[in-house]
Enzyme design. Structure first.
Site, mmCIF file in Angstrom:
data_model
loop_
_atom_site.group_PDB
_atom_site.id
_atom_site.type_symbol
_atom_site.label_atom_id
_atom_site.label_comp_id
_atom_site.label_asym_id
_atom_site.label_seq_id
_atom_site.Cartn_x
_atom_site.Cartn_y
_atom_site.Cartn_z
ATOM 1 N N SER A 96 3.235 -2.207 10.477
ATOM 2 C CA SER A 96 4.685 -2.228 10.740
ATOM 3 C C SER A 96 5.323 -3.586 10.430
ATOM 4 O O SER A 96 6.231 -4.035 11.142
ATOM 5 C CB SER A 96 4.983 -1.786 12.174
ATOM 6 O OG SER A 96 4.518 -0.467 12.376
ATOM 7 N N GLY A 105 2.744 -1.193 4.310
ATOM 8 C CA GLY A 105 2.836 0.231 4.011
ATOM 9 C C GLY A 105 4.275 0.656 3.788
ATOM 10 O O GLY A 105 4.835 0.474 2.707
ATOM 11 N N GLY A 106 4.905 1.196 4.818
ATOM 12 C CA GLY A 106 6.252 1.767 4.700
ATOM 13 C C GLY A 106 7.263 0.857 4.018
ATOM 14 O O GLY A 106 8.023 1.300 3.140
ATOM 15 N N GLU A 156 -6.977 4.793 7.555
ATOM 16 C CA GLU A 156 -6.761 6.221 7.271
ATOM 17 C C GLU A 156 -7.972 6.812 6.547
ATOM 18 O O GLU A 156 -8.319 7.975 6.732
ATOM 19 C CB GLU A 156 -5.462 6.403 6.461
ATOM 20 C CG GLU A 156 -4.244 6.135 7.338
ATOM 21 C CD GLU A 156 -3.030 5.606 6.616
ATOM 22 O OE1 GLU A 156 -2.963 5.680 5.378
ATOM 23 O OE2 GLU A 156 -2.129 5.089 7.306
ATOM 24 N N GLU A 169 -5.682 -4.886 10.259
ATOM 25 C CA GLU A 169 -4.645 -3.893 10.533
ATOM 26 C C GLU A 169 -4.962 -3.173 11.835
ATOM 27 O O GLU A 169 -5.759 -2.221 11.840
ATOM 28 C CB GLU A 169 -4.576 -2.879 9.398
ATOM 29 C CG GLU A 169 -4.297 -3.495 8.042
ATOM 30 C CD GLU A 169 -3.661 -2.483 7.096
ATOM 31 O OE1 GLU A 169 -2.547 -2.724 6.649
ATOM 32 O OE2 GLU A 169 -4.278 -1.436 6.844
ATOM 33 N N HIS A 178 -9.469 1.281 4.460
ATOM 34 C CA HIS A 178 -8.226 1.459 5.213
ATOM 35 C C HIS A 178 -8.511 2.391 6.394
ATOM 36 O O HIS A 178 -9.313 3.313 6.279
ATOM 37 C CB HIS A 178 -7.141 2.044 4.302
ATOM 38 C CG HIS A 178 -5.796 2.008 4.942
ATOM 39 N ND1 HIS A 178 -5.393 2.943 5.859
ATOM 40 C CD2 HIS A 178 -4.769 1.132 4.812
ATOM 41 C CE1 HIS A 178 -4.167 2.649 6.267
ATOM 42 N NE2 HIS A 178 -3.765 1.546 5.647
ATOM 43 N N ASN A 215 0.879 -1.172 0.000
ATOM 44 C CA ASN A 215 0.000 0.000 0.000
ATOM 45 C C ASN A 215 0.918 1.223 0.000
ATOM 46 O O ASN A 215 1.509 1.550 1.017
ATOM 47 C CB ASN A 215 -0.883 -0.019 1.258
ATOM 48 C CG ASN A 215 -1.671 1.266 1.429
ATOM 49 O OD1 ASN A 215 -1.805 2.050 0.487
ATOM 50 N ND2 ASN A 215 -2.193 1.486 2.623
ATOM 51 N N TRP A 216 1.018 1.844 -1.149
ATOM 52 C CA TRP A 216 1.962 2.971 -1.260
ATOM 53 C C TRP A 216 1.443 4.241 -0.616
ATOM 54 O O TRP A 216 2.179 5.205 -0.454
ATOM 55 C CB TRP A 216 2.285 3.232 -2.742
ATOM 56 C CG TRP A 216 3.100 2.168 -3.402
ATOM 57 C CD1 TRP A 216 3.492 0.967 -2.880
ATOM 58 C CD2 TRP A 216 3.649 2.216 -4.727
ATOM 59 N NE1 TRP A 216 4.236 0.264 -3.792
ATOM 60 C CE2 TRP A 216 4.347 1.008 -4.937
ATOM 61 C CE3 TRP A 216 3.604 3.147 -5.766
ATOM 62 C CZ2 TRP A 216 4.997 0.710 -6.140
ATOM 63 C CZ3 TRP A 216 4.249 2.859 -6.954
ATOM 64 C CH2 TRP A 216 4.945 1.660 -7.132
ATOM 65 N N LYS A 217 0.147 4.293 -0.323
ATOM 66 C CA LYS A 217 -0.470 5.500 0.252
ATOM 67 C C LYS A 217 -0.196 6.710 -0.646
ATOM 68 O O LYS A 217 -0.145 6.572 -1.856
ATOM 69 C CB LYS A 217 0.021 5.732 1.684
ATOM 70 C CG LYS A 217 -0.061 4.481 2.549
ATOM 71 C CD LYS A 217 0.092 4.781 4.004
ATOM 72 C CE LYS A 217 0.192 3.486 4.782
ATOM 73 N NZ LYS A 217 0.051 3.672 6.211
ATOM 74 N N GLY A 225 2.242 2.178 10.805
ATOM 75 C CA GLY A 225 3.202 3.272 10.675
ATOM 76 C C GLY A 225 3.836 3.685 11.988
ATOM 77 O O GLY A 225 4.482 4.730 12.074
#
Ligand code: PEP
Length: 251
Positions: free
Chosen positions: A213, A234-235, A98, A167, A96, A9-11, A173
């Site tokens: 994470s 993600g990251g 967010e 999640e 998601h 997930n590149w966001k 994150g």
């Protein structure tokens, strides 16, 4: 049997050029390698067509990070599921945390988005997860159950196309990962909730991914749990090497 999946997930990260380069690098690393999971990258809307042009569909699936709950029309700035599909994408992340937290997405909208995705031939990666307070006050199983139940008006055939991503919001994150045991307990709980509604076969065939994470150093332990079928990353999906390290956790 259900699939193991590692999805990035590149966001809201990477310019178009950077995104194409990253997709290209991941594709190059995967070429000629035998990996034991499906790989998907979910990228910003602006990148879908260009990324689709540099990845090989037998190596990498392509997803968006959201889609509209509406079919088409006067919704300035929105992107419909049929638009996403027309880029060559196969998947879409929905719900998601967010999106739920910053854009107020609720269960009703998420069900409408899920219908849009399915009608247009996209597979939803449907995210659920509790916030820290709900983890600490012990309501997390009920919270996640009700998030999954938001989809329970789907037919069995529709539900069988859903990938679930658990999640825990407190782990996204933050560098704070759920323990492999916490992930396994929740994934088993989700599978049971699905089984009670849709039966054993659909529950057993539903891929449930862990997100929060996840990195090359912890992926192997988390993915080794019987109800964990991969990760939403993600990251660590923003660098080809670390994303590859997580993919290779399925050896
Ligand atoms: C995510 O946002 O889906 C996620 C899991 O992020 P991170 O891996 O950075 O915690």
């Amino acid at each position: 049997m259900r699939k193991n999946i590692v999805a990035g997930n590149w966001k809201m990260n990477t310019t178009l050029d950077e995104g194409v380069e990253l997709a290209n690098d991941i594709n190059t690393l995967l070429k000629g390698k035998k990996v034991n999971c499906d790989v998907i990258i979910c990228v910003p809307f602006t990148h879908l067509t260009s990324v689709n042009a540099v990845i090989e569909p037998e190596l990498i699936g392509l997803g968006a990070e959201n889609c509209s709950e509406h079919d088409k029309g006067a919704y300035t700035g929105e992107v419909s599921a049929s638009m996403v599909k027309s880029t060559g994408a196969t998947h879409v992340i929905l719900g998601h945390s967010e999106r739920r937290q910053y854009f107020g997405e609720n269960n009703e909208q998420l069900l409408a988005k899920t219908h849009q995705a399915l009608t247009n031939g996209l597979k939803p990666i449907f995210c659920v997860g509790e916030v820290l307070e709900e983890r600490e006050n012990g309501t997390y199983n009920d919270v996640v159950k009700s998030q999954v139940e938001a989809l329970f008006s789907l037919t069995p055939e529709e539900f069988s196309k859903i990938v679930i991503a658990y999640e825990p919001v407190w782990a996204i994150g933050t560098g704070k990962t759920a323990t492999a045991e916490q992930a396994e307990d929740m994934h088993a709980h989700i599978r049971k909730v699905v089984e009670e509604k849709y039966g054993n076969e659909i529950a057993e065939n539903t891929s449930i991914l862990y997100g929060g994470s996840c990195k090359p150093s912890n992926a192997k332990e988390i993915f080794s749990k019987p109800n964990v079928d991969g990760g939403l990353i993600g990251g660590a999906a923003l660098q080809a090497d670390s994303f590859m390290g997580i993919i290779e956790a399925f050896d």
